[in-house]
Design a protein around this motif. Structure first.
Motif, short mmCIF file in Angstrom:
data_model
loop_
_atom_site.label_atom_id
_atom_site.label_comp_id
_atom_site.label_asym_id
_atom_site.label_seq_id
_atom_site.Cartn_x
_atom_site.Cartn_y
_atom_site.Cartn_z
N GLU A 332 0.81 -1.15 -0.11
CA GLU A 332 0.09 -0.22 0.05
C GLU A 332 0.98 1.17 0.06
OE1 GLU A 332 -2.34 -0.05 3.65
OE2 GLU A 332 -2.93 -2.12 3.09
N ARG A 333 1.88 1.23 0.79
CA ARG A 333 2.70 2.48 1.21
C ARG A 333 3.36 2.64 -0.19
NH1 ARG A 333 2.83 0.32 6.02
NH2 ARG A 333 4.90 -0.75 5.93
N LYS A 336 1.36 4.11 -2.74
CA LYS A 336 0.98 5.60 -2.40
C LYS A 336 2.02 6.55 -2.88
CE LYS A 336 -0.52 8.33 1.45
NZ LYS A 336 -0.81 8.52 3.16
N VAL A 337 3.29 6.02 -2.35
CA VAL A 337 4.41 7.16 -2.72
C VAL A 337 4.86 7.04 -4.17
CG1 VAL A 337 6.35 5.52 -2.17
CG2 VAL A 337 6.66 7.80 -1.88
N GLU A 339 2.71 7.12 -6.32
CA GLU A 339 1.58 8.19 -6.92
C GLU A 339 1.89 9.65 -6.40
OE1 GLU A 339 -2.47 7.29 -5.61
OE2 GLU A 339 -2.99 9.44 -6.23
N LEU A 340 2.07 9.85 -5.18
CA LEU A 340 2.30 11.10 -4.62
C LEU A 340 3.60 11.80 -4.81
CD1 LEU A 340 0.26 11.07 -1.27
CD2 LEU A 340 -0.42 11.94 -3.60
N GLU A 562 4.77 11.48 6.34
CA GLU A 562 3.76 12.63 6.48
C GLU A 562 4.41 13.58 7.06
OE1 GLU A 562 2.50 9.42 6.78
OE2 GLU A 562 1.64 9.53 4.87
#
Ligand SMILES: C[C@H](O)[C@@H](O)CC(=O)C(=O)O
Length: 628
Positions: A332-333, A336-337, A339-340, A562
């Motif tokens: 998941e992480r 996410k990274v 993508e962001l 974050e």
């Protein structure tokens, strides 16, 4: 000036003087069948080279007319003068040297019997140009400039064994001319790289480097040579199978350890070598370095970590439990990274040697590029720091400078709380690069409270753990934190900084710590102590390295990004084959080329230009200085 060419292990063509006299020197094994391993051979090679050098020097003074033979225990050297005229040397003709029929076999099967190789004349001259040897030059300097292994490979070489050869380069960029990278302590830095390439007898190669700021880079190169020698003859798969053991092996040579231990030149040289091994490992698996590590099992990561001397802060079992706890959610992480992107902060607007106008312009550009964390250098002059801090704050706090469509962020949001963010959600950090004593640091930083820094970085000497703790305590009522780590020599210093509650932010350096294995131990300790890791990257190549480390931290170790920010400086990325990049929101993109390893391979053209002292840039500087 005499020039020396070393085209292969055994035969050396030495060109001497303006008159272009040439000596061909051949080294042969004299021991039938018992030289054993390439390691043995390599170890004696230094000695052979020294003899060759002496021969060349002797010939300079009094030409060798007939073949000369020197017998030693393991080899013999034969030297003879050749009569090539200058036309031969300048034309595209070839030097051809045949090895004796079974010598390769006797050296451990590296080269097939009867192998031969050819070296085009022009190529030879290129090497000659790269190997200028004046009488009196040090042997080390001469050695260091040997052509890389490719030309040394015989045409019918078999890629069956894991012979390892190394090359290293002293690469310096003249950043002192522009004030890039300047701070209160380092006023004239030439961003430099002690760069190492590790070769195997297959196509597999590993690249690593350590960052320095100019003079002294050559000393690190020498230390790299000493450490890398210890890898010759090792099997790469055995090395990769347990990188923690490899790290222990490389860091525990008792004689080299004496000049540390685990600090200073020898340790940062180990950083270059260990990183090159990790680069090679990642390339061998067709993955970028971060992906190699986050795809490892928790057990494999623990095995790859340097644990000696830190088990009072974290045991292997604790580390394993932490990694297992995060393992199920790694995917998941990672998504996410990807993508962001990974959060970043920018330092390159705030170097101390820049004028106010330049600082203001670069800050505006950084805001426009999507950054929202900014660092400025302080510590040379308090009034000037305050003035520059106000200039920066006036830009980063003003919504008019935000990129079109971007709304101010909530300064009290979970990612910003405790960071003294201004009305647009922008954060300012300050960095003194160790200029103060402890009481001075406290007073000076208090007097800058008005510009609301999140933290003061490197307020005092990097070894002073209790000093940092005292500063942190004194600045707490002002909501200013303490960060350090770019000069923390090793995992033990970080251990104590964490144990003493001396830091709010942990700033690992990718090559002051001795490579990935030691970085892993600090990532694990920081995660255990709940301190965010925001790696140092102010230098050449460091941004390329550290994005990998922050990804490992986020995906496999701490599980959080974050509140983290990874330093970005916008200098010299063009010299790398796989430069880091920043997305439109001011975040690092995730390196994703399967071939890039640890992203630190440099363009050969950059090396040819900035290699010190004979790269074309430095030669032209010398030329200009001589003319002046
Ligand atoms: C000499 C370097 O540029 C140094 O100032 C970098 C640094 O301290 C940082 O990026 O932080």
């Amino acid at each position: 000036m005499a020039k020396v060419l070393i085209p292969l292990d055994d035969t050396v063509v030495v060109c001497l003087g303006e008159e272009k006299r040439v000596v061909q020197i051949t080294c042969k094994s004299e021991r039938p069948n018992d030289i054993g391993t390439i390691t043995t051979y390599y170890l004696v090679r230094h000695e052979i080279s020294e003899l060759i050098l002496r021969l060349a020097m002797a010939h300079m003074r009094s030409p060798i007319s007939s073949p000369l033979r020197i017998e030693a225990d393991l080899y013999s050297i034969q030297a003879s003068g050749l009569s090539l005229d200058s036309a031969d040397l300048e034309a595209d003709n070839e030097f051809t040297v045949k090895e004796d029929s079974d010598f390769g076999e006797r050296r451990g099967g590296i080269e097939a019997p009867g192998s031969s190789f050819t070296l085009p004349g022009r190529a030879a001259w290129r090497y000659l140009d790269r190997c200028p040897l004046e009488v009196g030059n040090s042997l080390t300097e001469w050695h260091r400039r040997l052509p890389a292994t490719k030309p040394m490979v015989s045409s019918n070489q078999r890629a069956t064994t894991n012979k390892r050869l190394t090359a290293w380069e002293d690469i310096r960029f003249p950043t002192s001319l522009s004030g890039d990278g300047t701070d209160a302590m380092n006023t004239d830095c030439d961003y430099s790289s002690a760069y190492v390439k590790l070769y195997t007898d297959s196509d597999l190669t590993g690249y690593g480097m350590t960052f320095t700021i100019g003079r002294g880079n050559d000393i690190v190169c020498k230390a790299i040579e000493e450490l890398a020698k210890r890898l010759i003859g090792k099997d790469v798969e055995e090395i990769f199978a347990n990188m923690g053991n490899t790290w222990d092996y490389l860091s525990s040579d008792s004689q080299l350890r004496w000049i540390g231990p685990e600090k200073g030149v020898i340790h940062i040289a180990l950083g270059a070598v260990d990183n090159a091994l990790w680069d090679m490992y990642a390339r061998s698996r067709n993955k970028p370095l971060w992906k190699l590590v986050v795809d490892m099992t928790p057990e494999e990561i623990v095995n790859a970590t340097a644990f000696r001397y830190i088990t009072d802060a974290i045991t292997r079992e604790e580390a394993l439990a932490m990694l297992k706890e995060k393992a199920a959610t790694r995917a998941e992480r990672e998504a996410k990274v990807r993508e962001l992107g990974y959060p970043a902060y920018v330092t390159s607007a705030g170097w101390l040697g820049y004028s106010d106008e330049k600082v203001a312009r670069l800050t505006r550009e950084a805001v426009e590029a999507g950054f929202n964390h900014f660092k400025m250098k302080v510590g040379a002059d308090r009034d000037s720091d305050l003035r520059r801090g106000k200039i920066i704050r006036s830009i980063i706090d003003d919504p008019q400078y935000l990129p079109p469509g971007l709304k101010p962020r909530d300064p009290n949001g979970p990612d910003l709380v405790g960071k003294n963010a201004g009305p647009t959600g922008s954060v300012l950090m300050i960095d003194a690069n160790q200029v103060w004593d402890v009481p001075q640091a406290i007073e000076y930083v208090k007097s800058l409270a008005e510009i609301k820094p999140w933290f003061i970085e490197e307020p005092t000497a990097p070894d002073d753990i209790l000093g940092h703790a005292a500063i942190r305590k004194a600045l707490k009522p002002y909501d200013i934190g303490v960060a350090t780590g770019e000069h923390a020599h090793n995992r033990m210093v970080f251990k104590q900084l964490l144990q003493a509650e001396a830091i709010d932010v942990c700033q690992i350096d990718s090559c002051r710590l001795a490579g990935v294995s030691e970085v892993l131990s600090v990532l694990l300790m920081a995660a255990k102590f709940g301190v965010p890791v925001c790696p140092h990257a102010g230098g050449v190549g460091l941004c390329e390295y550290v994005i990998h480390l922050s990804l490992i931290d986020y995906i496999a170790v701490s599980g959080t990004m974050e509140r983290n920010v990874l330093e970005f400086v916008d200098h010299l990325h063009e010299h790398f084959l796989y430069p880091c990049s920043i997305n439109k929101n001011g975040r690092y993109n995730v390196p994703s080329n399967a071939k890039e390893g640890y992203s630190i391979e440099m363009h050969e053209s950059s090396i040819a230009e900035y290699e010190f002292p004979n790269g074309s840039y430095w030669k032209s500087v010398r030329g200009a200085n001589t003319a002046a």
